[in-house]
Write a protein that holds these residues in place. Structure first.
Motif, short mmCIF file in Angstrom:
data_model
loop_
_atom_site.label_atom_id
_atom_site.label_comp_id
_atom_site.label_asym_id
_atom_site.label_seq_id
_atom_site.Cartn_x
_atom_site.Cartn_y
_atom_site.Cartn_z
N GLU A 123 -32.22 25.07 120.75
CA GLU A 123 -30.70 25.05 120.96
C GLU A 123 -30.07 24.39 120.17
N LEU A 124 -28.84 24.72 119.51
CA LEU A 124 -28.01 23.93 118.40
C LEU A 124 -26.77 24.08 119.01
N CYS A 125 -26.03 22.79 118.73
CA CYS A 125 -24.54 22.74 119.04
C CYS A 125 -24.21 21.52 117.80
N GLY A 126 -22.83 21.69 117.56
CA GLY A 126 -22.31 20.68 116.68
C GLY A 126 -21.44 21.10 115.45
N VAL A 127 -21.21 20.45 114.33
CA VAL A 127 -20.46 20.85 113.32
C VAL A 127 -21.35 20.74 111.94
N ALA A 157 -17.98 23.79 115.83
CA ALA A 157 -16.74 23.92 115.31
C ALA A 157 -17.05 24.02 114.04
N GLY A 158 -16.24 24.86 113.12
CA GLY A 158 -16.23 25.03 111.91
C GLY A 158 -15.02 24.33 111.17
N VAL A 159 -15.16 24.55 109.74
CA VAL A 159 -13.98 24.07 108.97
C VAL A 159 -12.67 24.48 109.43
N THR A 160 -12.95 25.81 109.72
CA THR A 160 -11.80 26.67 110.14
C THR A 160 -12.28 27.76 111.13
#
Length: 179
Positions: A123-127, A157-160
């Motif tokens: 599982e992945l989360c993050g930026v 969350a992404g850059v935008t």
């Protein structure tokens, strides 16, 4: 071997409140902390990646194409964000993987070694969804083709916001589960 692992990608000060931070990244911290706490409580391993650069960053290809000094080893911007830092085991043999660029081809072997085998689910989360999360998700999918790779939409969350959504769609097309 553990069947499941959570990987928090680059939840570092520079990507949240520092030179490359944004409000979307800051907004996901409480939910990631809840997910991490739940996994730790249930005995599910939690690992962190940490973008790690040195004095020569601007001379690298990444530094020339993204000429923003960030995540320099030992600085406050390099540290895991408040709210998650208590889950970090930073000593040798700990749960942090330092990577010198967006994605690391060494990450799968590190996970395999830590878990004493290939997990059924990563599982992945993050930026940032559109840079480091997608890079590492693709590397993990290639290295563990029979492992389900799960990316949590609301824990990234992404850059935008637009680039976040595009990255999620690209990962879906590559058989990565987006929840």
């Amino acid at each position: 071997m553990k069947d499941r692992v959570l990987l928090a990608i680059d939840m570092q000060n520079d990507f949240v409140t520092g030179t490359l931070g944004n409000r979307e990244a800051a907004g996901i911290i409480p939910a990631i902390a809840d997910k991490v706490r739940n996994h730790v409580t249930n005995g599910i391993p939690v690992f962190f990646t940490r973008d790690t650069h040195d004095e020569n960053y601007m001379e690298t290809q990444e530094g020339r194409l993204l000429p923003v000094a960030h995540c320099k080893t030992g600085t406050d911007g390099w540290q895991i964000v408040p709210g998650l830092e208590n889950f970090v085991q930073d000593q040798q043999g700990g749960n942090v993987f330092n990577k010198p660029t967006f994605g690391s081809t060494y990450l799968p072997a590190w996970i395999h070694e830590k878990l004493d085998g290939s997990p059924k689910t990563i599982e992945l989360c993050g930026v940032c969804t559109d840079i480091c999360v997608i890079s590492n998700a693709m590397i993990l999918k290639a290295a563990f083709p029979e492992t389900e790779i799960v990316v949590y939409r609301d824990l990234c969350a992404g850059v935008t916001p637009g680039s976040h959504e595009r990255a999620l769609e690209a990962m879906k097309a590559c058989q990565i589960t987006v929840k």
